[in-house]
Design a protein around this motif. Structure first.
Motif: not given
Length: 161
Positions: A56, A58, A62, A67, A97-98, A102, A127
C-alpha cells in the motif's frame, strides 16, 4: 437508405484495430504489469504464501482509513529509503493506491522496479477492493461492505472473466 457508418465516420474504427500479433504482444505485456483486485483477493484467500507481497503506497492517514489485510504499508516517497528493510527482492510485489483516478501505485511500482524489484500494479486500487466487497482493515479493526453490483456479481464469487 444505408444507415451503416463508413469506417472514416465510425469513431471506434477510425483508427483500425491492431493486427492479431500486435494485440497479443500488447495484452501479454499488460498482464505482466497488472493484476486485478479479484485475482489478488483470490490468491490471498487461497491460504499459504501467495508468492507476492502487497504494498500500500498511500499515506498513513489513508492506511488507517482502510487497507488490504496483510499489505505492507510503504508510502511512495519512502520507498528508496525503506524498501530494502521491508521487502525481499526475490519476492514479486503488487502495489496499490486509492483507485483508477490515482497514479500513486504506478509511481510506487516504478520506484520499486528502479530498485530491482519485480512488480505489478493492482488495477482499481483500494477503491475497487472495497467496491468488490472484499474485507479490509482499518485502525479500528476489520471491516467489509457489500459488493457494488456495478463492479462485482451480486450472486456468486466469480465474474467469469
Amino acid at each position: 437508405m444505408d444507415t451503416q457508418l463508413t469506417t472514416s465516420q465510425n469513431p471506434v474504427l477510425r483508427v483500425p484495430p491492431a493486427s492479431p500479433a500486435a494485440a497479443v504482444a500488447h495484452f501479454s505485456a499488460s498482464l505482466a504489469f497488472h493484476a486485478d483486485v479479484s485475482d489478488v483477493a483470490s490468491a490471498l484467500a487461497a491460504g499459504g504464501a501467495p508468492g507476492f507481497v502487497v504494498v500500500d503506497s498511500r499515506s498513513t492517514a489513508s492506511w488507517d482509513q482502510g487497507h488490504v489485510p496483510g499489505a505492507v504499508h510503504l508510502p511512495t516517497a519512502l520507498i528508496p529509503a525503506q524498501a530494502g528493510e521491508l521487502l525481499d527482492t526475490s519476492v514479486p510485489i503488487v502495489t496499490y493506491c486509492w483507485g483508477p483516478g490515482c497514479n500513486g501505485a504506478t509511481r510506487a511500482a516504478l520506484s520499486l522496479a528502479q530498485l530491482g524489484y519485480q512488480v505489478k500494479e493492482m488495477l482499481g486500487g483500494f477503491e475497487y477492493w472495497i467496491r468488490e466487497g472484499f474485507a479490509y482493515e482499518t485502525w479500528e479493526g476489520a471491516a467489509q461492505r457489500a459488493a457494488d453490483p456495478l463492479t462485482a456479481p451480486v450472486a456468486g464469487d466469480d465474474c467469469g472473466c
